[in-house]
Design a protein around this motif. Structure first.
Motif, PDB file in Angstrom:
ATOM      1  N   ASN A  90      -2.182  -2.462 -14.597  1.00 26.02           N
ATOM      2  CA  ASN A  90      -1.352  -1.887 -15.641  1.00 26.02           C
ATOM      3  C   ASN A  90      -1.416  -0.354 -15.612  1.00 26.02           C
ATOM      4  N   ILE A  91      -2.642   0.178 -15.440  1.00 28.47           N
ATOM      5  CA  ILE A  91      -2.812   1.640 -15.417  1.00 28.47           C
ATOM      6  C   ILE A  91      -2.032   2.244 -14.256  1.00 28.47           C
ATOM      7  N   ILE A  92      -2.220   1.677 -13.074  1.00 30.14           N
ATOM      8  CA  ILE A  92      -1.604   2.313 -11.896  1.00 30.14           C
ATOM      9  C   ILE A  92      -0.084   2.110 -11.881  1.00 30.14           C
ATOM     10  N   THR A  93       0.359   0.939 -12.336  1.00 35.35           N
ATOM     11  CA  THR A  93       1.807   0.688 -12.331  1.00 35.35           C
ATOM     12  C   THR A  93       2.529   1.676 -13.243  1.00 35.35           C
ATOM     13  N   HIS A  94       1.865   2.043 -14.345  1.00 33.83           N
ATOM     14  CA  HIS A  94       2.520   2.942 -15.297  1.00 33.83           C
ATOM     15  C   HIS A  94       2.025   4.383 -15.196  1.00 33.83           C
ATOM     16  N   ALA A  95       1.306   4.687 -14.117  1.00 36.28           N
ATOM     17  CA  ALA A  95       0.778   6.052 -13.987  1.00 36.28           C
ATOM     18  C   ALA A  95       1.939   7.044 -13.876  1.00 36.28           C
ATOM     19  N   PRO A  96       1.936   8.091 -14.724  1.00 35.74           N
ATOM     20  CA  PRO A  96       3.038   9.057 -14.637  1.00 35.74           C
ATOM     21  C   PRO A  96       3.054   9.794 -13.295  1.00 35.74           C
ATOM     22  N   ASN A  97       1.907   9.829 -12.612  1.00 35.27           N
ATOM     23  CA  ASN A  97       1.855  10.539 -11.321  1.00 35.27           C
ATOM     24  C   ASN A  97       1.837   9.568 -10.133  1.00 35.27           C
ATOM     25  N   LEU A  98       2.483   8.411 -10.319  1.00 35.80           N
ATOM     26  CA  LEU A  98       2.466   7.396  -9.256  1.00 35.80           C
ATOM     27  C   LEU A  98       3.006   7.949  -7.930  1.00 35.80           C
ATOM     28  N   ASP A  99       4.013   8.841  -8.014  1.00 35.70           N
ATOM     29  CA  ASP A  99       4.557   9.419  -6.767  1.00 35.70           C
ATOM     30  C   ASP A  99       3.484  10.245  -6.052  1.00 35.70           C
ATOM     31  N   ASN A 100       2.671  10.969  -6.839  1.00 35.57           N
ATOM     32  CA  ASN A 100       1.580  11.740  -6.218  1.00 35.57           C
ATOM     33  C   ASN A 100       0.547  10.803  -5.588  1.00 35.57           C
ATOM     34  N   ILE A 101       0.265   9.715  -6.307  1.00 40.30           N
ATOM     35  CA  ILE A 101      -0.724   8.747  -5.802  1.00 40.30           C
ATOM     36  C   ILE A 101      -0.249   8.205  -4.446  1.00 40.30           C
ATOM     37  N   GLU A 102       1.049   7.964  -4.350  1.00 40.32           N
ATOM     38  CA  GLU A 102       1.603   7.449  -3.090  1.00 40.32           C
ATOM     39  C   GLU A 102       1.384   8.458  -1.960  1.00 40.32           C
ATOM     40  N   LEU A 103       1.492   9.761  -2.301  1.00 40.37           N
ATOM     41  CA  LEU A 103       1.299  10.785  -1.260  1.00 40.37           C
ATOM     42  C   LEU A 103      -0.152  10.794  -0.766  1.00 40.37           C
ATOM     43  N   TYR A 104      -1.104  10.664  -1.687  1.00 40.47           N
ATOM     44  CA  TYR A 104      -2.532  10.615  -1.296  1.00 40.47           C
ATOM     45  C   TYR A 104      -2.786   9.348  -0.458  1.00 40.47           C
ATOM     46  N   TRP A 105      -2.160   8.268  -0.886  1.00 46.93           N
ATOM     47  CA  TRP A 105      -2.279   6.984  -0.167  1.00 46.93           C
ATOM     48  C   TRP A 105      -1.752   7.124   1.272  1.00 46.93           C
ATOM     49  N   ASN A 106      -0.595   7.795   1.419  1.00 41.87           N
ATOM     50  CA  ASN A 106      -0.030   7.998   2.758  1.00 41.87           C
ATOM     51  C   ASN A 106      -0.957   8.851   3.618  1.00 41.87           C
ATOM     52  N   SER A 107      -1.528   9.898   3.003  1.00 39.61           N
ATOM     53  CA  SER A 107      -2.462  10.742   3.779  1.00 39.61           C
ATOM     54  C   SER A 107      -3.653   9.909   4.232  1.00 39.61           C
ATOM     55  N   TYR A 108      -4.131   9.030   3.343  1.00 41.98           N
ATOM     56  CA  TYR A 108      -5.274   8.180   3.702  1.00 41.98           C
ATOM     57  C   TYR A 108      -4.919   7.290   4.897  1.00 41.98           C
ATOM     58  N   ASN A 109      -3.722   6.724   4.840  1.00 41.41           N
ATOM     59  CA  ASN A 109      -3.334   5.804   5.918  1.00 41.41           C
ATOM     60  C   ASN A 109      -3.034   6.526   7.228  1.00 41.41           C
ATOM     61  N   ASN A 110      -2.788   7.835   7.150  1.00 36.10           N
ATOM     62  CA  ASN A 110      -2.543   8.617   8.366  1.00 36.10           C
ATOM     63  C   ASN A 110      -3.795   9.340   8.852  1.00 36.10           C
ATOM     64  N   ARG A 111      -4.957   8.959   8.327  1.00 37.60           N
ATOM     65  CA  ARG A 111      -6.176   9.688   8.706  1.00 37.60           C
ATOM     66  C   ARG A 111      -6.451   9.556  10.199  1.00 37.60           C
ATOM     67  N   ARG A 112      -7.119  10.588  10.710  1.00 32.96           N
ATOM     68  CA  ARG A 112      -7.558  10.522  12.106  1.00 32.96           C
ATOM     69  C   ARG A 112      -8.900   9.814  12.165  1.00 32.96           C
ATOM     70  N   ASP A 113      -9.251   9.413  13.373  1.00 33.93           N
ATOM     71  CA  ASP A 113     -10.566   8.807  13.551  1.00 33.93           C
ATOM     72  C   ASP A 113     -11.625   9.902  13.421  1.00 33.93           C
ATOM     73  N   LEU A 114     -12.701   9.625  12.703  1.00 31.07           N
ATOM     74  CA  LEU A 114     -13.777  10.631  12.617  1.00 31.07           C
ATOM     75  C   LEU A 114     -14.563  10.700  13.932  1.00 31.07           C
ATOM     76  N   ASN A 115     -14.394   9.689  14.769  1.00 33.95           N
ATOM     77  CA  ASN A 115     -15.023   9.688  16.110  1.00 33.95           C
ATOM     78  C   ASN A 115     -16.532   9.842  16.101  1.00 33.95           C
ATOM     79  N   PHE A 116     -17.187   9.252  15.125  1.00 35.13           N
ATOM     80  CA  PHE A 116     -18.649   9.290  15.143  1.00 35.13           C
ATOM     81  C   PHE A 116     -19.144   8.647  16.428  1.00 35.13           C
ATOM     82  N   GLU A 117     -20.210   9.187  16.927  1.00 34.95           N
ATOM     83  CA  GLU A 117     -20.726   8.691  18.200  1.00 34.95           C
ATOM     84  C   GLU A 117     -22.243   8.786  18.137  1.00 34.95           C
TER      85      GLU A 117
END
Ligand code: BEZ
Length: 381
Positions: free
Chosen positions: A228-255
């Motif tokens: 309910n909170i997220i569906t009605h979040a006034p900044n849902l468009d911003n949340i989507e942008l953070y979500w997209n950045s998360y999904n486009n993350r690079r590999d941290l390449n830990f070794e």
């Protein structure tokens, strides 16, 4: 008789009292543990919110407490679909956490557009990548004139802090990384993500990131509340942008043994059956075992918002800090005493190694004690 509640205004310091006299109400002889002293101290908590300009836009953060000489700041970074309050308040306001965090100033960063009351970014706004979000952190520390941190991050926030630590190892004394996925999405993940995107809304996809399938199908009150909170979040468009950045993350390449690794003590935390369990286990296998602790929290629907079982995390955090030389065990007696046999040592869950040693444990009392820095902790709670 020493009576601490009625006689002193909020800002008034506790009077000296003879050590043999205890509080009338809670019978505590220790001022810092007294019920009334806790009540009096809470309103004096200093909380200030700031924004700074960075090459990637403005970032907002909230500072609690005052800087302590020769101590790092605790800096937190929250996950997608949350802000610093919804992500960290349950943990940082948990009663047993108070005696730990009062020794540190805390800086809670909100990802751009996630702060309370944030306006929606204009159409076409280029949201920073996770790497750029990590590159904003030096501006925050410079503004506050802080030189080192202990980072506490969840999900996307854990990735951001890990990236920051790779870029600025000298400024990070320790990291607590909860539900980190250090890997970029592979083609298979992308295909699955695209497919899900065709049938699911952004709130549903973020719910799938924050909760396990089992939790979602249970559709508890907590899930309904969050949906309910997220569906009605006034900044849902911003949340989507953070979500997209998360999904486009690079590999941290830990070794393991390679150049790209975290140099500071790290505590990895994951919920058993959490969506990120495999990623965290794999991450554990790639980091330096002498510097890395691994805490697995038995999966149960979180009592408090998103961080499961803050009591166990609190205690692990205490030992982590002790291992770094920050919390004298004498300061922590109440926490240690209040602990029950709820933490138990477990065999390694790391497929590549079997290290079940690690946290020293008294089998009689069930208490865990901090090992020297760098010992690996693998705990199932
Ligand atoms: C803190 O004391 O650091 C804190 C308080 C409320 C929300 C989050 C953090």
């Amino acid at each position: 008789m020493w009576g601490c509640r009625d006689n002193f205004p909020v800002s008034f310091p506790h009077p000296a009292r003879p050590p043999w006299q205890s509080c009338r109400r809670c019978r505590s002889q220790r001022r810092s543990h007294c019920c009334q002293d806790r009540r009096l101290r809470r309103p004096r908590l200093l909380e200030t919110t700031h924004s700074v300009e960075t090459p990637y836009g403005s970032v907002t953060f909230t500072v609690y407490g005052t800087p302590k000489p020769k101590r790092p700041a605790i800096l937190t970074y929250h996950d997608v679909g949350l802000n610093y309050k919804s992500c960290f308040q349950p943990l940082f306001q948990f009663e047993d956490m108070q005696e730990i965090i009062q020794n540190f100033v805390r800086v809670h960063v909100d990802a751009p557009g996630m702060e309370e009351g944030a306006p929606v970014f204009p159409l076409g706004y280029q949201y920073p990548s996770l790497d750029q979000l990590a590159d904003m952190i030096p501006c925050v520390l410079q503004y506050l004139n802080f030189s080192t941190i202990i980072g506490v991050g969840v999900g996307a926030g854990a990735y951001i802090l890990a990236r920051y630590a790779l870029n600025h190892p000298d400024t990070v004394e320790g990291l607590v990384l909860i539900n980190i996925d250090p890997n970029a999405k592979g083609w298979m993940d992308w295909a699955a993500h695209k497919l899900t995107g065709l049938t699911s809304s952004i709130p549903e996809m973020i719910l799938g990131h924050l909760f396990s399938q089992e939790e979602l199908s249970g559709n508890s009150e907590l899930i309904q509340k969050y949906r309910n909170i997220i569906t009605h979040a006034p900044n849902l468009d911003n949340i989507e942008l953070y979500w997209n950045s998360y999904n486009n993350r690079r590999d941290l390449n830990f070794e393991r043994g390679g150049d790209i690794t975290l140099k500071c003590p790290v505590m990895l935390v994951v919920g058993d059956q959490a969506p990120h369990e495999d990623a965290v286990v794999e991450c554990n296998s790639k980091l330096d075992p002498t510097q890395t602790s691994f805490l697995k929290v038995t999966h149960r629907l979180p009592r408090l918002f998103l961080l499961p079982q803050p009591g166990k995390l609190t205690e692990a955090f205490k030992y982590f800090l002790q291992g770094m030389g920050y919390m004298a065990s004498s300061c922590m007696t109440r926490l240690s005493r209040s602990r029950t046999a709820s933490l138990t040592s477990a065999a390694s869950v790391d497929g590549n190694r079997s290290r079940s040693r690690t946290l020293s444990q008294s089998s009689e009392s069930g208490t865990l004690s901090s090992g020297p820095p760098g010992h690996t902790m693998e705990v199932s709670c």
